[in-house]
Design an enzyme around this catalytic site. Structure first.
Site, mmCIF file in Angstrom:
data_model
loop_
_atom_site.group_PDB
_atom_site.id
_atom_site.type_symbol
_atom_site.label_atom_id
_atom_site.label_comp_id
_atom_site.label_asym_id
_atom_site.label_seq_id
_atom_site.Cartn_x
_atom_site.Cartn_y
_atom_site.Cartn_z
ATOM 1 N N SER A 1 11.892 -1.394 13.394
ATOM 2 C CA SER A 1 10.806 -0.938 14.263
ATOM 3 C C SER A 1 10.055 0.155 13.522
ATOM 4 C CB SER A 1 11.409 -0.353 15.548
ATOM 5 O OG SER A 1 10.433 0.383 16.262
ATOM 6 N N TYR B 1 17.740 4.556 20.351
ATOM 7 C CA TYR B 1 16.973 3.391 19.885
ATOM 8 C C TYR B 1 16.386 3.676 18.497
ATOM 9 C CZ TYR B 1 13.479 -0.303 19.660
ATOM 10 O OH TYR B 1 12.729 -1.383 19.252
HETATM 11 N N1 LIG Z 1 8.290 -4.730 21.718
HETATM 12 C C1 LIG Z 1 8.234 -3.744 20.874
HETATM 13 O O1 LIG Z 1 7.396 -2.838 21.001
HETATM 14 C C2 LIG Z 1 9.182 -3.703 19.701
HETATM 15 C C3 LIG Z 1 8.874 -2.834 18.642
HETATM 16 C C4 LIG Z 1 9.754 -2.791 17.559
HETATM 17 C C5 LIG Z 1 10.885 -3.565 17.536
HETATM 18 N N2 LIG Z 1 11.152 -4.405 18.583
HETATM 19 C C6 LIG Z 1 12.379 -5.186 18.534
HETATM 20 O O2 LIG Z 1 12.105 -6.553 18.718
HETATM 21 C C7 LIG Z 1 13.277 -7.181 19.261
HETATM 22 C C8 LIG Z 1 12.877 -8.052 20.447
HETATM 23 O O3 LIG Z 1 12.461 -7.204 21.504
HETATM 24 P P1 LIG Z 1 11.242 -7.569 22.483
HETATM 25 O O4 LIG Z 1 10.256 -6.476 22.381
HETATM 26 O O5 LIG Z 1 10.813 -8.951 22.265
HETATM 27 O O6 LIG Z 1 11.942 -7.368 23.917
HETATM 28 P P2 LIG Z 1 12.586 -8.425 24.962
HETATM 29 O O7 LIG Z 1 11.556 -9.371 25.478
HETATM 30 O O8 LIG Z 1 13.326 -7.571 25.924
HETATM 31 O O9 LIG Z 1 13.591 -9.260 24.061
HETATM 32 C C9 LIG Z 1 14.884 -8.840 23.772
HETATM 33 C C10 LIG Z 1 15.703 -10.059 23.431
HETATM 34 O O10 LIG Z 1 17.009 -9.597 23.057
HETATM 35 C C11 LIG Z 1 17.946 -10.342 23.783
HETATM 36 N N3 LIG Z 1 19.152 -9.550 24.004
HETATM 37 C C12 LIG Z 1 19.282 -8.294 24.488
HETATM 38 N N4 LIG Z 1 20.575 -7.958 24.605
HETATM 39 C C13 LIG Z 1 21.288 -9.037 24.178
HETATM 40 C C14 LIG Z 1 22.664 -9.333 24.072
HETATM 41 N N5 LIG Z 1 23.606 -8.460 24.427
HETATM 42 N N6 LIG Z 1 23.027 -10.553 23.595
HETATM 43 C C15 LIG Z 1 22.101 -11.467 23.227
HETATM 44 N N7 LIG Z 1 20.774 -11.236 23.301
HETATM 45 C C16 LIG Z 1 20.381 -10.038 23.779
HETATM 46 C C17 LIG Z 1 17.270 -10.724 25.095
HETATM 47 O O11 LIG Z 1 17.858 -11.914 25.604
HETATM 48 P P3 LIG Z 1 18.828 -11.975 26.907
HETATM 49 O O12 LIG Z 1 18.420 -10.889 27.827
HETATM 50 O O13 LIG Z 1 18.577 -13.365 27.426
HETATM 51 O O14 LIG Z 1 20.206 -11.815 26.363
HETATM 52 C C18 LIG Z 1 15.848 -11.004 24.622
HETATM 53 O O15 LIG Z 1 15.747 -12.336 24.187
HETATM 54 C C19 LIG Z 1 14.258 -6.068 19.609
HETATM 55 O O16 LIG Z 1 15.219 -5.944 18.569
HETATM 56 C C20 LIG Z 1 13.355 -4.851 19.641
HETATM 57 O O17 LIG Z 1 14.062 -3.662 19.364
HETATM 58 C C21 LIG Z 1 10.334 -4.502 19.659
#
Ligand SMILES: NC(=O)c1ccc[n+]([C@@H]2O[C@H](COP(=O)([O-])OP(=O)(O)OC[C@H]3O[C@@H](n4cnc5c(N)ncnc54)[C@H](OP(=O)(O)O)[C@@H]3O)[C@@H](O)[C@H]2O)c1
Length: 254
Positions: free
Chosen positions: A139, A152
């Site tokens: 991130s 985080y």
């Molecule tokens: N959005 C942002 O601004 C941003 C910025 C930088 C980095 N990121 C990173 O991008 C990645 C995806 O996040 P997102 O923004 O797309 O949010 P999101 O829509 O909440 O996606 C998170 C994903 O992680 C899965 N997950 C969470 N806990 C889990 C567990 N214990 N076992 C298996 N799967 C799990 C969730 O699936 P289930 O709930 O179905 O398990 C979901 O598919 C994350 O690593 C996040 O830190 C996001």
């Protein structure tokens, strides 16, 4: 990695960046396996996108990782890309343990131990493939702290350094390490974040990230333009201003 012709497992792709990336990679001629805990979403995705495989996995649970890995490799012995996408983000108050300790333990278990265990489950298989890639997900907050989410930010800094380190170790193999470094992107990572006007729209982010994956197949990091403000503050010499700006303008931001 090449943009087409791969077999890709993305634990953490039931929603948000993972799902959008999975669909974009599928459209570019890859076989994609979606993973996550929410079985209703897994079922819906499988029904709406014939040809996409799904696997239930909880990346906080070593046994679940082990059985999901077995399932994926039995059905897809040509798997050559693992994307460690699963992640959570929590707002914490570090003035007393009641308001941060449980959250910190969950964040580190999901965001750091999860990817470590996933890599452990797949590394021997990937090493035997002629051309393999592990895509880690850090991130912009690995490089600039958001005050309200200490664990985080620390978890993503750990993923950055893990990626840097194992890339050196695996240089004598066919396994490449590519770190995806998203800026703030409109997803449900935090409540209300889908509507955060400071964040990049999801489709815009994924289109730019896929274009970079295609134009820079050997990139160590996939950095869309909007993340460079956070990524390079220290190198540019304006780190203090970047920290101030991020914490002033984006109270719920990523
Ligand atoms: N959005 C942002 O601004 C941003 C910025 C930088 C980095 N990121 C990173 O991008 C990645 C995806 O996040 P997102 O923004 O797309 O949010 P999101 O829509 O909440 O996606 C998170 C994903 O992680 C899965 N997950 C969470 N806990 C889990 C567990 N214990 N076992 C298996 N799967 C799990 C969730 O699936 P289930 O709930 O179905 O398990 C979901 O598919 C994350 O690593 C996040 O830190 C996001």
């Amino acid at each position: 990695m090449n943009i087409s012709g791969n077999t890709i497992f993305i634990p953490g792709s039931t929603s948000g960046i993972g799902l959008a990336l999975a669909l974009a990679l599928r459209a570019r001629g890859n076989t994609v396996i979606i993973g996550g805990r929410r079985t209703e979403l897994l079922e819906r995705i499988a029904a709406e996108h014939p040809g996409i495989d799904t696997v239930r996995i909880d990346t906080t649970d070593a046994e679940s990782i082990g059985s999901a890995a077995k399932e994926v490799l039995a059905r897809h012995p040509d798997l050559n890309v693992l994307v460690t996408m699963s992640g959570i983000m929590r707002i914490e108050d570090w003035h007393q343990p009641e308001s941060f300790l449980a959250s910190a333990e969950s964040v580190i278990t999901t965001n750091v131990l999860g990817p470590i265990r996933l890599i452990a489950a797949f590394i021997e298989h990937l090493r035997a493939r002629p051309d393999a890639t592990i895509v880690t997900v850090s991130s912009g907050l690995a490089f600039t702290p958001l005050k309200i989410t200490p664990s985080y930010n620390a978890s993503k800094a750990a993923i950055h350094m893990l990626s840097e380190s194992i890339r050196l170790q695996l240089a004598d193999t066919n396994v490449k390490i590519t770190e995806l470094v998203p800026p703030s992107v409109r997803t449900s990572l935090l409540p209300g974040h889908e509507d955060n006007e400071h964040a990049v729209p999801l489709d815009e982010f994924v289109a730019e990230a896929v274009a970079l994956l295609e134009s820079q197949p050997d990139a160590k990091e996939i950095q869309v333009e909007r993340v460079k403000f956070l990524r390079y503050g220290e190198a540019r010499g304006d780190y203090d201003q970047v920290v101030e700006t991020v914490n002033a303008s984006d109270p719920h931001g990523k």
